[in-house]
Design a protein around this motif. Structure first.
Motif, PDB file in Angstrom:
ATOM      1  N   ASP A 151     -11.801  10.040   6.608  1.00 46.36           N
ATOM      2  CA  ASP A 151     -12.162  10.521   5.280  1.00 46.36           C
ATOM      3  C   ASP A 151     -11.013  11.352   4.704  1.00 46.36           C
ATOM      4  OD1 ASP A 151     -13.280  11.584   2.997  1.00 46.36           O
ATOM      5  OD2 ASP A 151     -15.212  12.028   3.924  1.00 46.36           O
ATOM      6  N   GLY A 152     -10.608  11.019   3.468  1.00 48.04           N
ATOM      7  CA  GLY A 152      -9.498  11.710   2.836  1.00 48.04           C
ATOM      8  C   GLY A 152      -9.742  13.179   2.558  1.00 48.04           C
ATOM      9  N   TYR A 153     -11.012  13.599   2.508  1.00 49.77           N
ATOM     10  CA  TYR A 153     -11.313  15.000   2.242  1.00 49.77           C
ATOM     11  C   TYR A 153     -10.869  15.921   3.386  1.00 49.77           C
ATOM     12  CZ  TYR A 153     -14.024  13.839  -1.903  1.00 49.77           C
ATOM     13  OH  TYR A 153     -14.394  13.416  -3.152  1.00 49.77           O
ATOM     14  N   VAL A 154     -10.528  15.322   4.528  1.00 46.50           N
ATOM     15  CA  VAL A 154     -10.005  16.115   5.638  1.00 46.50           C
ATOM     16  C   VAL A 154      -8.703  16.800   5.244  1.00 46.50           C
ATOM     17  CG1 VAL A 154      -9.144  15.968   8.026  1.00 46.50           C
ATOM     18  CG2 VAL A 154     -11.133  14.636   7.324  1.00 46.50           C
ATOM     19  N   THR A 155      -8.015  16.241   4.251  1.00 47.53           N
ATOM     20  CA  THR A 155      -6.744  16.822   3.828  1.00 47.53           C
ATOM     21  C   THR A 155      -6.913  18.239   3.295  1.00 47.53           C
ATOM     22  OG1 THR A 155      -7.029  15.797   1.635  1.00 47.53           O
ATOM     23  CG2 THR A 155      -5.725  14.592   3.268  1.00 47.53           C
ATOM     24  N   ILE A 156      -8.099  18.574   2.783  1.00 45.03           N
ATOM     25  CA  ILE A 156      -8.312  19.930   2.269  1.00 45.03           C
ATOM     26  C   ILE A 156      -8.116  20.951   3.389  1.00 45.03           C
ATOM     27  CG2 ILE A 156      -9.994  21.505   1.237  1.00 45.03           C
ATOM     28  CD1 ILE A 156     -11.267  19.082  -0.124  1.00 45.03           C
ATOM     29  N   GLY A 157      -8.695  20.668   4.550  1.00 44.43           N
ATOM     30  CA  GLY A 157      -8.517  21.562   5.692  1.00 44.43           C
ATOM     31  C   GLY A 157      -7.085  21.573   6.192  1.00 44.43           C
ATOM     32  N   ILE A 158      -6.458  20.388   6.234  1.00 43.02           N
ATOM     33  CA  ILE A 158      -5.071  20.298   6.704  1.00 43.02           C
ATOM     34  C   ILE A 158      -4.146  21.096   5.798  1.00 43.02           C
ATOM     35  CG2 ILE A 158      -3.148  18.728   7.098  1.00 43.02           C
ATOM     36  CD1 ILE A 158      -5.194  16.584   7.867  1.00 43.02           C
ATOM     37  N   PHE A 190       0.822  -1.202   0.000  1.00 40.07           N
ATOM     38  CA  PHE A 190       0.000   0.000   0.000  1.00 40.07           C
ATOM     39  C   PHE A 190       0.859   1.256   0.000  1.00 40.07           C
ATOM     40  CE2 PHE A 190      -2.083   3.354   2.532  1.00 40.07           C
ATOM     41  CZ  PHE A 190      -3.202   3.594   1.748  1.00 40.07           C
ATOM     42  N   TRP A 191       1.823   1.305   0.904  1.00 41.27           N
ATOM     43  CA  TRP A 191       2.666   2.486   1.011  1.00 41.27           C
ATOM     44  C   TRP A 191       3.655   2.605  -0.145  1.00 41.27           C
ATOM     45  CZ3 TRP A 191       1.728   6.566   3.714  1.00 41.27           C
ATOM     46  CH2 TRP A 191       0.897   6.465   4.846  1.00 41.27           C
ATOM     47  N   LEU A 192       4.008   1.470  -0.732  1.00 34.94           N
ATOM     48  CA  LEU A 192       4.906   1.503  -1.881  1.00 34.94           C
ATOM     49  C   LEU A 192       4.232   2.177  -3.069  1.00 34.94           C
ATOM     50  CD1 LEU A 192       7.791   0.516  -2.425  1.00 34.94           C
ATOM     51  CD2 LEU A 192       6.817  -1.534  -3.430  1.00 34.94           C
ATOM     52  N   SER A 193       2.940   1.874  -3.275  1.00 37.94           N
ATOM     53  CA  SER A 193       2.191   2.520  -4.350  1.00 37.94           C
ATOM     54  C   SER A 193       2.050   4.018  -4.093  1.00 37.94           C
ATOM     55  CB  SER A 193       0.810   1.873  -4.477  1.00 37.94           C
ATOM     56  OG  SER A 193       0.042   2.516  -5.475  1.00 37.94           O
ATOM     57  N   ALA A 194       1.775   4.385  -2.827  1.00 34.49           N
ATOM     58  CA  ALA A 194       1.658   5.804  -2.488  1.00 34.49           C
ATOM     59  C   ALA A 194       2.980   6.523  -2.679  1.00 34.49           C
ATOM     60  CB  ALA A 194       1.178   5.947  -1.045  1.00 34.49           C
ATOM     61  N   ALA A 195       4.076   5.884  -2.292  1.00 35.86           N
ATOM     62  CA  ALA A 195       5.389   6.500  -2.450  1.00 35.86           C
ATOM     63  C   ALA A 195       5.752   6.666  -3.928  1.00 35.86           C
ATOM     64  CB  ALA A 195       6.448   5.656  -1.735  1.00 35.86           C
ATOM     65  N   THR A 196       5.370   5.693  -4.749  1.00 34.21           N
ATOM     66  CA  THR A 196       5.627   5.798  -6.181  1.00 34.21           C
ATOM     67  C   THR A 196       4.904   6.999  -6.781  1.00 34.21           C
ATOM     68  OG1 THR A 196       5.865   3.392  -6.326  1.00 34.21           O
ATOM     69  CG2 THR A 196       5.508   4.579  -8.381  1.00 34.21           C
ATOM     70  N   LEU A 232       3.537  15.035   0.728  1.00 34.12           N
ATOM     71  CA  LEU A 232       2.339  15.571   1.366  1.00 34.12           C
ATOM     72  C   LEU A 232       1.094  15.278   0.536  1.00 34.12           C
ATOM     73  CD1 LEU A 232       3.609  19.063   2.570  1.00 34.12           C
ATOM     74  CD2 LEU A 232       3.090  17.085   3.997  1.00 34.12           C
ATOM     75  N   LEU A 233       1.224  15.398  -0.777  1.00 29.40           N
ATOM     76  CA  LEU A 233       0.078  15.223  -1.661  1.00 29.40           C
ATOM     77  C   LEU A 233      -0.443  13.800  -1.664  1.00 29.40           C
ATOM     78  CD1 LEU A 233      -1.642  16.888  -3.667  1.00 29.40           C
ATOM     79  CD2 LEU A 233      -0.107  16.102  -5.483  1.00 29.40           C
ATOM     80  N   ARG A 234       0.450  12.831  -1.486  1.00 30.72           N
ATOM     81  CA  ARG A 234       0.023  11.432  -1.558  1.00 30.72           C
ATOM     82  C   ARG A 234       0.101  10.711  -0.211  1.00 30.72           C
ATOM     83  NH1 ARG A 234      -2.631  12.442  -5.097  1.00 30.72           N
ATOM     84  NH2 ARG A 234      -2.584  11.701  -7.251  1.00 30.72           N
ATOM     85  N   ALA A 235       1.086  11.021   0.605  1.00 26.06           N
ATOM     86  CA  ALA A 235       1.261  10.269   1.848  1.00 26.06           C
ATOM     87  C   ALA A 235       0.219  10.657   2.892  1.00 26.06           C
ATOM     88  CB  ALA A 235       2.670  10.491   2.407  1.00 26.06           C
ATOM     89  N   VAL A 236      -0.126  11.944   2.995  1.00 27.42           N
ATOM     90  CA  VAL A 236      -1.102  12.358   4.001  1.00 27.42           C
ATOM     91  C   VAL A 236      -2.478  11.736   3.735  1.00 27.42           C
ATOM     92  CG1 VAL A 236      -2.319  14.340   5.000  1.00 27.42           C
ATOM     93  CG2 VAL A 236       0.137  14.469   4.577  1.00 27.42           C
ATOM     94  N   PRO A 237      -3.030  11.810   2.501  1.00 26.37           N
ATOM     95  CA  PRO A 237      -4.303  11.111   2.252  1.00 26.37           C
ATOM     96  C   PRO A 237      -4.215   9.600   2.483  1.00 26.37           C
ATOM     97  CG  PRO A 237      -3.851  12.690   0.503  1.00 26.37           C
ATOM     98  CD  PRO A 237      -2.611  12.583   1.329  1.00 26.37           C
ATOM     99  N   ALA A 238      -3.068   9.005   2.108  1.00 19.88           N
ATOM    100  CA  ALA A 238      -2.901   7.565   2.322  1.00 19.88           C
ATOM    101  C   ALA A 238      -2.894   7.239   3.811  1.00 19.88           C
ATOM    102  CB  ALA A 238      -1.604   7.087   1.673  1.00 19.88           C
ATOM    103  N   LEU A 239      -2.250   8.087   4.613  1.00 21.25           N
ATOM    104  CA  LEU A 239      -2.220   7.865   6.052  1.00 21.25           C
ATOM    105  C   LEU A 239      -3.621   7.965   6.654  1.00 21.25           C
ATOM    106  CD1 LEU A 239      -0.677   7.484   8.709  1.00 21.25           C
ATOM    107  CD2 LEU A 239      -0.331   9.973   8.768  1.00 21.25           C
ATOM    108  N   LEU A 240      -4.386   8.972   6.220  1.00 17.25           N
ATOM    109  CA  LEU A 240      -5.749   9.123   6.728  1.00 17.25           C
ATOM    110  C   LEU A 240      -6.613   7.931   6.327  1.00 17.25           C
ATOM    111  CD1 LEU A 240      -6.368  12.930   6.078  1.00 17.25           C
ATOM    112  CD2 LEU A 240      -5.854  11.804   8.248  1.00 17.25           C
ATOM    113  N   THR A 241      -6.451   7.476   5.087  1.00 16.04           N
ATOM    114  CA  THR A 241      -7.198   6.301   4.635  1.00 16.04           C
ATOM    115  C   THR A 241      -6.828   5.075   5.460  1.00 16.04           C
ATOM    116  OG1 THR A 241      -7.299   7.193   2.390  1.00 16.04           O
ATOM    117  CG2 THR A 241      -7.684   4.835   2.651  1.00 16.04           C
ATOM    118  N   ASP A 242      -5.544   4.937   5.747  1.00 16.28           N
ATOM    119  CA  ASP A 242      -5.073   3.805   6.540  1.00 16.28           C
ATOM    120  C   ASP A 242      -5.643   3.846   7.952  1.00 16.28           C
ATOM    121  OD1 ASP A 242      -3.621   1.457   6.577  1.00 16.28           O
ATOM    122  OD2 ASP A 242      -1.838   2.396   7.415  1.00 16.28           O
ATOM    123  N   LEU A 243      -5.916   5.055   8.453  1.00 13.59           N
ATOM    124  CA  LEU A 243      -6.483   5.224   9.792  1.00 13.59           C
ATOM    125  C   LEU A 243      -8.006   5.218   9.800  1.00 13.59           C
ATOM    126  CD1 LEU A 243      -4.109   8.026  11.148  1.00 13.59           C
ATOM    127  CD2 LEU A 243      -4.038   5.589  11.688  1.00 13.59           C
ATOM    128  N   GLY A 244      -8.621   5.079   8.614  1.00 13.99           N
ATOM    129  CA  GLY A 244     -10.072   5.056   8.518  1.00 13.99           C
ATOM    130  C   GLY A 244     -10.722   6.420   8.571  1.00 13.99           C
TER     131      GLY A 244
END
Length: 345
Positions: free
Chosen positions: A301-308, A45-51, A287-299
């Motif tokens: 909603d990825g849209y929280v990244t807009i505020g972050i 999962f993280w390998l795809s996000a890092a790519t 930041l663009l890919r790892a932060v949404p992936a981290l939020l998804t991994d934690l369950g």
């Protein structure tokens, strides 16, 4: 009066000649450490996000050239990523050449489109340029929603129905996830080195003069139109390569992921990461890919990244205009200064 500018120019040329090879070595060295660390530690999962993060860092590097070097606000960079991905997929499905040929085709076409998108910059700056490029990003969103991305079908658009859809083949040497990640890191190291060379060499000095004032640049013998066009073409090339690498990562692309808002998001994170240091592009990509992936991994909603990202942008504009990379550079400079004083005693 004429002796001083000549002296400054000759000194700058000498500094560039002496320091250029050493500074360029920082790029592949950093990329090698990053590639080895992620390949050893990350799961699938993280390998795809890092790519994806490393690939998108190239498009951020293109933005950094426009904004960091010239002070030009372009809000259509993610559209150019889509152009590069579209051409890479179309050439790959239609002619089945080596992946590198499809990738370069996507980069070249995106460079040409980026140059066309940059034509308004020859006369516009600031808010007007931002509005024009944002409208161009919106136009691309409409077109790609209607066309979609090629997936192995016939005709110009290359669209297939149902079971006829195909995935773009990865490079023969990088079929697996780890191998493809290392491949993307190698491509990013080469591309970021090219971008860094432009910053440190003659184009970078010309762009710096243009940013100070076009009258100053013309008086110094800089062809303003040529160097502005050069910057937009290089930025488009980097974005197109990013799109091609993204296409190779997942095999297909979704038109819904290339809305105009993504270009705004990309520009905001470029500022947060830092547009004045080459590794700011890597930080922004993470930041663009790892932060949404981290939020998804934690369950979450990825849209929280807009505020972050909004809070991060406000913080960068208010307290750290040089971004995270600038703060890292300042910290390293202070540490080096402290070590030098310690040795002097």
């Amino acid at each position: 009066m004429s002796v001083q500018p000549q002296t400054i120019a000759s000194n700058a040329e000498g500094l560039s000649t002496m320091r250029l090879p050493k500074q360029l070595l920082h790029v592949p060295a950093t990329m090698a450490i990053l590639a080895a660390t992620v390949a050893f530690l990350a799961n699938s999962f993280w390998l795809s996000a890092a790519t994806s993060a490393v690939a998108l860092s190239l498009s951020v590097a293109g933005l950094a050239i426009l904004y960091g070097q010239l002070g030009l606000v372009s809000l259509c960079q993610f559209a150019l990523v889509g152009v590069g991905g579209w051409v890479t997929l179309r050439v790959g499905h239609a002619f089945h050449p080596p992946f590198e040929v499809s990738l370069l085709a996507g980069g070249i076409v995106a460079s040409a489109v980026g140059l066309a998108f940059g034509v308004p910059a020859l006369r516009l700056r600031g808010l007007y340029l931002a509005l024009v490029t944002l409208m161009l990003a919106g136009a691309f969103q409409i077109v790609i929603s209607a066309w979609g991305f090629p997936d192995g079908g016939p005709g110009f658009l290359g669209r297939a129905d149902g079971s006829g859809r195909e995935m773009l083949a990865r490079p023969a040497m990088a079929g697996g996830e780890v191998a493809y990640f290392l491949y993307v890191c190698a491509a990013a190291a080469i591309s970021l080195s090219i971008a860094q060379w432009h910053r440190l060499a003659r184009p970078g000095r010309a762009w710096a003069l243009i940013r100070k004032g076009e009258t100053v640049a013309v008086a110094s013998g800089v062809n303003v139109l040529v160097y502005k066009a050069w910057a937009f073409a290089l930025s488009g090339l980097l974005a197109g390569l990013a799109g091609g690498l993204l296409a190779g990562n997942v095999g297909q692309l979704d038109g819904r992921a290339f809305g105009a808002f993504e270009s705004l998001n990309l520009f905001a994170l470029a500022i947060v990461g830092g547009v004045f240091n080459w590794y700011g592009a890597l930080i922004a990509g993470v930041l663009l890919r790892a932060v949404p992936a981290l939020l998804t991994d934690l369950g979450i909603d990825g849209y929280v990244t807009i505020g972050i990202f909004g809070v991060a942008l406000f913080h960068a504009l208010a307290t750290a205009p040089a971004g995270i990379a600038g703060q890292i550079a300042a910290l390293i400079a202070r540490l080096n200064g402290g070590l030098s004083k310690g040795r002097g005693r």
